[in-house]
Enzyme design. Sequence first.
Site, short mmCIF file in Angstrom:
data_model
loop_
_atom_site.label_atom_id
_atom_site.label_comp_id
_atom_site.label_asym_id
_atom_site.label_seq_id
_atom_site.Cartn_x
_atom_site.Cartn_y
_atom_site.Cartn_z
N LEU A 53 0.81 -1.22 0.00
CA LEU A 53 0.00 0.00 0.00
C LEU A 53 0.84 1.26 0.00
CD1 LEU A 53 -2.55 -1.11 2.77
CD2 LEU A 53 -2.62 -1.59 0.31
N TYR A 103 2.13 11.32 -11.78
CA TYR A 103 1.61 10.36 -10.80
C TYR A 103 1.12 9.10 -11.50
CZ TYR A 103 -1.40 8.32 -7.20
OH TYR A 103 -2.00 7.46 -6.31
N LYS A 107 2.52 5.18 -11.26
CA LYS A 107 1.65 4.07 -10.84
C LYS A 107 1.63 2.97 -11.91
CE LYS A 107 -0.09 4.87 -6.74
NZ LYS A 107 0.15 3.91 -5.64
N ASN A 132 -11.14 7.40 -6.16
CA ASN A 132 -11.00 8.16 -4.92
C ASN A 132 -11.54 7.34 -3.75
OD1 ASN A 132 -10.25 11.09 -5.88
ND2 ASN A 132 -11.85 10.36 -7.26
N PRO A 281 -43.45 13.07 39.82
CA PRO A 281 -44.39 12.19 40.54
C PRO A 281 -45.78 12.81 40.63
CG PRO A 281 -42.29 12.23 41.67
CD PRO A 281 -42.19 13.27 40.59
N GLY A 282 -46.80 11.99 40.34
CA GLY A 282 -48.19 12.43 40.43
C GLY A 282 -48.70 13.18 39.22
#
Length: 369
Positions: A53, A103, A107, A132, A281-282
């Site tokens: 890689l 590039y 490659k 990409n 409560p209640g």
Amino acid sequence: MKVLVTGSQGFIGKNLLAELKNKEFPEILEVNRKTEQSTLDKYCKEAEFVFHLAGVNRPEDQSEFMDGNYGFTSILLETLKKQKNTCPILISSSIQAELDNPYGVSKKAGEDLLFEYSEETGAKVLVYRLPNVFGKWCRPNYNSAVATFCHNVAHDLSINVNDPSVEMNLVYIDDLIGEFINALNGKENTRGDFCEVPVVHVTTLGEIVELIYSFKKSREERTIPNMSKAFTKKLYSTYLSYLPSKQFSYDLKMNVDHRGSFTEFIKTPDRGQVSVNISKPGITKGNHWHHTKNEKFLVVSGEGVIRFRRIGTEEIIEYFVSGNKLEVVDIPTGYTHNIENLGETDLVTIMWVNEYFNPEKPDTYYLEV
């Protein structure tokens, strides 16, 4: 299996190492810029599979493309030959190998070297021409527009898009790593001389930017984007990975009175809204009904009762609920309903409703149970 990974500290390398460790591969031989030749010799002797890689994407001088993408590939292959190791080798190349730029040329040279190596040694080679790649841990302002956009928007920095109509082919990092693991197990996805990731997303720069800005806005509006499209789901996960560490949390608007509180948590354009209701409560809340709007109540703490009465009838139906036994209670249309806290502590209820609250069409009608 001993797996050798070059470029182990790069974007793809980090994600691959994480998954190999998740799958409990016992020995991962990591190679990076600091690895000495003696160590590379040892690793090339032991390796049973090689993920190559390592590469150069943004050098200071264009001559470094050939040094990094061709030169190191040559060193790696010569070292494998010296160790008489013909284990499979996978290389991450680029679709730019088809283009006539420094590039792409470097490659393509690395690819050709690998194919020649295969013919000479009989070793299995897998060449992935990647488009990409996006996802977590990708470096912004380097070689990924998606990473740059996510980072800048998350950090309130400006972004520049010259042509929003430019079309992009994108591969998500998890899909890529999944394919690499398949290749490691001899189940690579091939097309001709090359291998490819089967899931590729095609979109435009403008659409990417629009989505990323909507992700930022969603935190302010307490919304979640529509995740029915796989690309949106993956891009959203990517965006969150770029949030500044001090901005992981965000406030919600609590509507508080003597009865307790009601707080909207999440709203979605197509799957309704989730809220948190706290009753003292209640206290009894509700006493209303809906034509079409429907809800689900889940008491997670405290004790209470949910009461129903079908419109036009006198029978009262009761469901006693408690945080000690989690159960969902559906609130059907056409039933007036309420929820009363019967305990001595706060009654906490998670409420889902199938649509946003619309003040112009609330579909909520007061009526005592």
